[in-house]
Design a protein around this motif. Sequence first.
Motif, PDB file in Angstrom:
ATOM      1  N   UNK A  71      39.294  56.583  38.112  1.00  0.00           N
ATOM      2  CA  UNK A  71      39.676  55.717  38.086  1.00  0.00           C
ATOM      3  C   UNK A  71      39.224  53.916  37.627  1.00  0.00           C
ATOM      4  N   UNK A  72      39.907  53.198  37.912  1.00  0.00           N
ATOM      5  CA  UNK A  72      39.156  52.223  37.738  1.00  0.00           C
ATOM      6  C   UNK A  72      38.642  51.112  38.925  1.00  0.00           C
ATOM      7  N   UNK A  73      38.096  50.473  39.066  1.00  0.00           N
ATOM      8  CA  UNK A  73      37.595  49.813  39.839  1.00  0.00           C
ATOM      9  C   UNK A  73      37.697  48.460  39.739  1.00  0.00           C
ATOM     10  N   UNK A  74      37.947  47.592  41.029  1.00  0.00           N
ATOM     11  CA  UNK A  74      38.359  46.559  40.915  1.00  0.00           C
ATOM     12  C   UNK A  74      36.611  45.568  39.346  1.00  0.00           C
ATOM     13  N   UNK A  75      37.299  44.214  39.217  1.00  0.00           N
ATOM     14  CA  UNK A  75      36.460  43.865  38.283  1.00  0.00           C
ATOM     15  C   UNK A  75      34.849  43.000  38.737  1.00  0.00           C
ATOM     16  N   UNK A  76      34.248  43.375  38.722  1.00  0.00           N
ATOM     17  CA  UNK A  76      33.395  41.888  38.593  1.00  0.00           C
ATOM     18  C   UNK A  76      33.187  41.063  37.681  1.00  0.00           C
ATOM     19  N   UNK A  77      33.014  39.869  38.948  1.00  0.00           N
ATOM     20  CA  UNK A  77      33.253  38.866  38.597  1.00  0.00           C
ATOM     21  C   UNK A  77      31.972  37.910  39.131  1.00  0.00           C
ATOM     22  N   UNK A  78      31.764  37.114  37.233  1.00  0.00           N
ATOM     23  CA  UNK A  78      31.318  35.940  37.276  1.00  0.00           C
ATOM     24  C   UNK A  78      31.975  34.768  36.656  1.00  0.00           C
ATOM     25  N   UNK A  79      31.905  33.700  38.021  1.00  0.00           N
ATOM     26  CA  UNK A  79      32.763  32.301  37.255  1.00  0.00           C
ATOM     27  C   UNK A  79      31.864  31.233  37.617  1.00  0.00           C
ATOM     28  N   UNK A  80      31.646  30.298  36.820  1.00  0.00           N
ATOM     29  CA  UNK A  80      31.617  28.954  36.858  1.00  0.00           C
ATOM     30  C   UNK A  80      31.630  27.866  38.016  1.00  0.00           C
ATOM     31  N   UNK A  81      32.811  28.316  38.563  1.00  0.00           N
ATOM     32  CA  UNK A  81      32.900  27.461  39.525  1.00  0.00           C
ATOM     33  C   UNK A  81      33.635  28.163  41.106  1.00  0.00           C
ATOM     34  N   UNK A  82      34.073  27.454  42.183  1.00  0.00           N
ATOM     35  CA  UNK A  82      34.509  27.922  42.854  1.00  0.00           C
ATOM     36  C   UNK A  82      35.481  27.225  43.776  1.00  0.00           C
ATOM     37  N   UNK A  83      36.299  27.945  44.474  1.00  0.00           N
ATOM     38  CA  UNK A  83      37.354  27.258  45.322  1.00  0.00           C
ATOM     39  C   UNK A  83      38.768  27.328  44.555  1.00  0.00           C
ATOM     40  N   UNK A  84      38.739  25.896  43.903  1.00  0.00           N
ATOM     41  CA  UNK A  84      40.417  25.542  43.417  1.00  0.00           C
ATOM     42  C   UNK A  84      39.849  25.711  41.787  1.00  0.00           C
ATOM     43  N   UNK A  85      38.360  25.668  41.332  1.00  0.00           N
ATOM     44  CA  UNK A  85      37.590  25.449  40.243  1.00  0.00           C
ATOM     45  C   UNK A  85      37.235  26.946  40.250  1.00  0.00           C
TER      46      UNK A  85
END
Length: 200
Positions: A88-102
């Motif tokens: 079973x595949x879990x949802x991704x762990x996401x690291x982004x350099x922006x927040x909100x609309x970015x």
Amino acid sequence: MGLVLGTGAGATLAAWTDPVLAEGDFRASVFDVEANTSSPYDPAGPWMSPEDDPSAFDVDTTPMVPGSVRYAPLALRTVTGSIGGTVMLEGAAVEADGSGDADLGSALRYRIIAANNCDGSAFTTTATYLIGGPSSTVPLTTGQDPSSPAPLPAATADAPGPVVRLCLELTLPQGAADSEDLQGRTMAARWTVIAVSESP
């Protein structure tokens, strides 16, 4: 086994026991899974165990523009001597350099099928969808329905199990063009596969 001898009324009863021992050799079953993320798929690998890299996908999302689509294959199999199970595949762990609309991670969408080919032609209405559907994609943090894991066949004593091949489609929707804040943003997403052995 017990044996009782009697010599008449009022006599003392004596009992002898003759223990019989049952003996056996027992061994726990082996369950081990390895992954191959070569793109395009190469049956020779490299095949990686969870100890090498516990994450299934590591997708490069740059550069992408609204409407961009990326594909990432994943092959799984049980190692030689392993019993079967499910994955079973879990949802991704996401690291982004922006927040909100970015937040590029929030803007991206994906879906996953079981397929030997990993390109747009594989995502048909009759494909086997593990995540998403023929006309739907989902946020990266959405995982597979726990009630519908994918089967992972057992290996033999001499060879690994049959290969289960998956394909991830990653999309930056056209609607992202409305957000200039996404331009130049980066993110990293890592998907983890949970493998569970079959019941004895």
